[in-house]
Design a protein around this motif. Structure first.
Motif, PDB file in Angstrom:
ATOM      1  N   SER A  59       0.849  -1.191   0.000  1.00 46.44           N
ATOM      2  CA  SER A  59       0.000   0.000   0.000  1.00 46.44           C
ATOM      3  C   SER A  59       0.887   1.244   0.000  1.00 46.44           C
ATOM      4  O   SER A  59       2.015   1.210   0.483  1.00 46.44           O
ATOM      5  N   LYS A  60       0.353   2.338  -0.560  1.00 48.52           N
ATOM      6  CA  LYS A  60       1.058   3.618  -0.582  1.00 48.52           C
ATOM      7  C   LYS A  60       0.391   4.551   0.409  1.00 48.52           C
ATOM      8  O   LYS A  60      -0.823   4.747   0.357  1.00 48.52           O
ATOM      9  N   ILE A  61       1.182   5.123   1.303  1.00 46.82           N
ATOM     10  CA  ILE A  61       0.644   6.019   2.317  1.00 46.82           C
ATOM     11  C   ILE A  61       1.360   7.361   2.205  1.00 46.82           C
ATOM     12  O   ILE A  61       2.553   7.460   2.509  1.00 46.82           O
ATOM     13  N   PRO A  62       0.665   8.424   1.745  1.00 47.73           N
ATOM     14  CA  PRO A  62       1.304   9.732   1.751  1.00 47.73           C
ATOM     15  C   PRO A  62       1.477  10.196   3.188  1.00 47.73           C
ATOM     16  O   PRO A  62       0.621   9.955   4.037  1.00 47.73           O
ATOM     17  N   CYS A  63       2.605  10.840   3.450  1.00 48.56           N
ATOM     18  CA  CYS A  63       2.923  11.202   4.826  1.00 48.56           C
ATOM     19  C   CYS A  63       3.336  12.668   4.891  1.00 48.56           C
ATOM     20  O   CYS A  63       3.329  13.377   3.891  1.00 48.56           O
ATOM     21  N   ILE A  64       3.731  13.103   6.063  1.00 48.93           N
ATOM     22  CA  ILE A  64       4.130  14.489   6.286  1.00 48.93           C
ATOM     23  C   ILE A  64       5.393  14.826   5.506  1.00 48.93           C
ATOM     24  O   ILE A  64       6.072  13.949   4.989  1.00 48.93           O
ATOM     25  N   GLU A  65       5.715  16.100   5.444  1.00 48.70           N
ATOM     26  CA  GLU A  65       6.948  16.529   4.785  1.00 48.70           C
ATOM     27  C   GLU A  65       8.138  16.235   5.679  1.00 48.70           C
ATOM     28  O   GLU A  65       8.087  16.421   6.885  1.00 48.70           O
ATOM     29  N   ILE A  66       9.218  15.755   5.056  1.00 50.12           N
ATOM     30  CA  ILE A  66      10.452  15.477   5.777  1.00 50.12           C
ATOM     31  C   ILE A  66      11.529  16.370   5.176  1.00 50.12           C
ATOM     32  O   ILE A  66      11.903  16.206   4.020  1.00 50.12           O
ATOM     33  N   GLY A  67      12.018  17.313   5.925  1.00 51.91           N
ATOM     34  CA  GLY A  67      13.068  18.205   5.452  1.00 51.91           C
ATOM     35  C   GLY A  67      12.640  19.024   4.249  1.00 51.91           C
ATOM     36  O   GLY A  67      13.445  19.319   3.373  1.00 51.91           O
ATOM     37  N   GLY A  68      11.372  19.412   4.179  1.00 49.44           N
ATOM     38  CA  GLY A  68      10.873  20.213   3.073  1.00 49.44           C
ATOM     39  C   GLY A  68      10.422  19.408   1.870  1.00 49.44           C
ATOM     40  O   GLY A  68       9.944  19.971   0.896  1.00 49.44           O
ATOM     41  N   PHE A  69      10.576  18.088   1.903  1.00 48.57           N
ATOM     42  CA  PHE A  69      10.140  17.226   0.804  1.00 48.57           C
ATOM     43  C   PHE A  69       8.896  16.453   1.232  1.00 48.57           C
ATOM     44  O   PHE A  69       8.823  15.976   2.360  1.00 48.57           O
ATOM     45  N   PRO A  70       7.916  16.285   0.325  1.00 50.64           N
ATOM     46  CA  PRO A  70       6.810  15.383   0.659  1.00 50.64           C
ATOM     47  C   PRO A  70       7.324  13.959   0.724  1.00 50.64           C
ATOM     48  O   PRO A  70       8.296  13.610   0.048  1.00 50.64           O
ATOM     49  N   SER A  71       6.717  13.135   1.540  1.00 47.68           N
ATOM     50  CA  SER A  71       7.195  11.761   1.690  1.00 47.68           C
ATOM     51  C   SER A  71       6.090  10.771   1.361  1.00 47.68           C
ATOM     52  O   SER A  71       4.909  11.074   1.436  1.00 47.68           O
ATOM     53  N   LEU A  72       6.505   9.568   0.992  1.00 51.71           N
ATOM     54  CA  LEU A  72       5.601   8.486   0.632  1.00 51.71           C
ATOM     55  C   LEU A  72       6.097   7.221   1.309  1.00 51.71           C
ATOM     56  O   LEU A  72       7.266   6.863   1.179  1.00 51.71           O
ATOM     57  N   ILE A  73       5.229   6.562   2.059  1.00 52.16           N
ATOM     58  CA  ILE A  73       5.596   5.304   2.708  1.00 52.16           C
ATOM     59  C   ILE A  73       4.977   4.170   1.909  1.00 52.16           C
ATOM     60  O   ILE A  73       3.762   4.146   1.693  1.00 52.16           O
ATOM     61  N   ARG A  74       5.805   3.256   1.441  1.00 52.77           N
ATOM     62  CA  ARG A  74       5.327   2.055   0.750  1.00 52.77           C
ATOM     63  C   ARG A  74       5.382   0.920   1.767  1.00 52.77           C
ATOM     64  O   ARG A  74       6.442   0.388   2.051  1.00 52.77           O
ATOM     65  N   LEU A  75       4.214   0.611   2.304  1.00 49.26           N
ATOM     66  CA  LEU A  75       4.111  -0.338   3.408  1.00 49.26           C
ATOM     67  C   LEU A  75       3.552  -1.664   2.917  1.00 49.26           C
ATOM     68  O   LEU A  75       2.518  -1.700   2.250  1.00 49.26           O
ATOM     69  N   LYS A  76       4.248  -2.749   3.242  1.00 50.08           N
ATOM     70  CA  LYS A  76       3.752  -4.088   2.940  1.00 50.08           C
ATOM     71  C   LYS A  76       3.119  -4.629   4.202  1.00 50.08           C
ATOM     72  O   LYS A  76       3.778  -4.803   5.221  1.00 50.08           O
ATOM     73  N   LYS A  77       1.799  -4.896   4.112  1.00 51.19           N
ATOM     74  CA  LYS A  77       1.057  -5.381   5.270  1.00 51.19           C
ATOM     75  C   LYS A  77       0.839  -6.882   5.142  1.00 51.19           C
ATOM     76  O   LYS A  77       0.481  -7.373   4.089  1.00 51.19           O
ATOM     77  N   ARG A  78       1.062  -7.587   6.228  1.00 49.45           N
ATOM     78  CA  ARG A  78       0.883  -9.041   6.256  1.00 49.45           C
ATOM     79  C   ARG A  78      -0.610  -9.364   6.317  1.00 49.45           C
ATOM     80  O   ARG A  78      -1.365  -8.713   7.014  1.00 49.45           O
ATOM     81  N   ARG A  79      -1.031 -10.372   5.574  1.00 48.16           N
ATOM     82  CA  ARG A  79      -2.408 -10.835   5.616  1.00 48.16           C
ATOM     83  C   ARG A  79      -2.445 -12.195   6.308  1.00 48.16           C
ATOM     84  O   ARG A  79      -1.476 -12.938   6.281  1.00 48.16           O
ATOM     85  N   PHE A  80      -3.582 -12.508   6.920  1.00 48.42           N
ATOM     86  CA  PHE A  80      -3.730 -13.759   7.662  1.00 48.42           C
ATOM     87  C   PHE A  80      -4.937 -14.531   7.151  1.00 48.42           C
ATOM     88  O   PHE A  80      -5.899 -13.944   6.667  1.00 48.42           O
ATOM     89  N   GLN A  81      -4.872 -15.867   7.267  1.00 51.61           N
ATOM     90  CA  GLN A  81      -5.971 -16.726   6.871  1.00 51.61           C
ATOM     91  C   GLN A  81      -6.300 -17.665   8.028  1.00 51.61           C
ATOM     92  O   GLN A  81      -5.404 -18.222   8.659  1.00 51.61           O
ATOM     93  N   CYS A  82      -7.588 -17.849   8.277  1.00 55.03           N
ATOM     94  CA  CYS A  82      -8.029 -18.725   9.348  1.00 55.03           C
ATOM     95  C   CYS A  82      -7.794 -20.184   8.947  1.00 55.03           C
ATOM     96  O   CYS A  82      -8.065 -20.572   7.814  1.00 55.03           O
ATOM     97  N   LYS A  83      -7.316 -20.986   9.880  1.00 58.13           N
ATOM     98  CA  LYS A  83      -7.071 -22.400   9.614  1.00 58.13           C
ATOM     99  C   LYS A  83      -8.372 -23.182   9.412  1.00 58.13           C
ATOM    100  O   LYS A  83      -8.408 -24.148   8.678  1.00 58.13           O
ATOM    101  N   PHE A  84      -9.434 -22.737  10.077  1.00 58.15           N
ATOM    102  CA  PHE A  84     -10.683 -23.497  10.092  1.00 58.15           C
ATOM    103  C   PHE A  84     -11.677 -23.050   9.037  1.00 58.15           C
ATOM    104  O   PHE A  84     -12.163 -23.847   8.245  1.00 58.15           O
ATOM    105  N   CYS A  85     -12.011 -21.751   8.997  1.00 57.57           N
ATOM    106  CA  CYS A  85     -13.020 -21.275   8.049  1.00 57.57           C
ATOM    107  C   CYS A  85     -12.402 -20.733   6.757  1.00 57.57           C
ATOM    108  O   CYS A  85     -13.125 -20.369   5.835  1.00 57.57           O
ATOM    109  N   ARG A  86     -11.071 -20.637   6.682  1.00 56.13           N
ATOM    110  CA  ARG A  86     -10.329 -20.226   5.489  1.00 56.13           C
ATOM    111  C   ARG A  86     -10.598 -18.801   5.025  1.00 56.13           C
ATOM    112  O   ARG A  86     -10.329 -18.449   3.886  1.00 56.13           O
ATOM    113  N   LYS A  87     -11.146 -17.950   5.886  1.00 55.93           N
ATOM    114  CA  LYS A  87     -11.369 -16.552   5.512  1.00 55.93           C
ATOM    115  C   LYS A  87     -10.080 -15.774   5.697  1.00 55.93           C
ATOM    116  O   LYS A  87      -9.316 -16.026   6.615  1.00 55.93           O
ATOM    117  N   VAL A  88      -9.841 -14.824   4.784  1.00 54.69           N
ATOM    118  CA  VAL A  88      -8.609 -14.015   4.817  1.00 54.69           C
ATOM    119  C   VAL A  88      -8.905 -12.716   5.518  1.00 54.69           C
ATOM    120  O   VAL A  88      -9.911 -12.081   5.287  1.00 54.69           O
TER     121      VAL A  88
END
Length: 88
Positions: A59-88
């Protein structure tokens, strides 16, 4: 690794589950590559145990300015799946 630690202080990230991987300064902005990974919670639907799913959703998350430059955080989020009902 000291530079990445100071970058988290500068941005104001307080989540201990976020790990910074790389920081690039582009001509127009600063890009921070990070990943979010933690112990899976119980399933919301059946209260069963969850396992880590195969991939991390980027995911891309726009963030505050750092040292006068706009910043962008590219965050990889972990997903989980249930062992029993298999929902993500």
């Amino acid at each position: 690794m000291g530079q990445l630690y100071h970058t988290t202080e500068l941005i104001g990230m307080k989540d201990k589950h976020i790990t910074l991987n790389k920081v690039f300064q582009r001509e127009t902005h600063i890009e921070v590559f990070a990943s979010l990974d933690y112990h899976p919670p119980k399933c919301r639907h059946c209260k069963g145990d969850q396992i880590k799913y195969d991939f991390q959703k980027p995911s891309k998350i726009p963030c505050i300015e750092i040292g006068g430059f706009p910043s962008l955080i590219r965050l990889k989020k972990r997903r989980f799946q249930c062992k029993f009902c298999r929902k993500v």
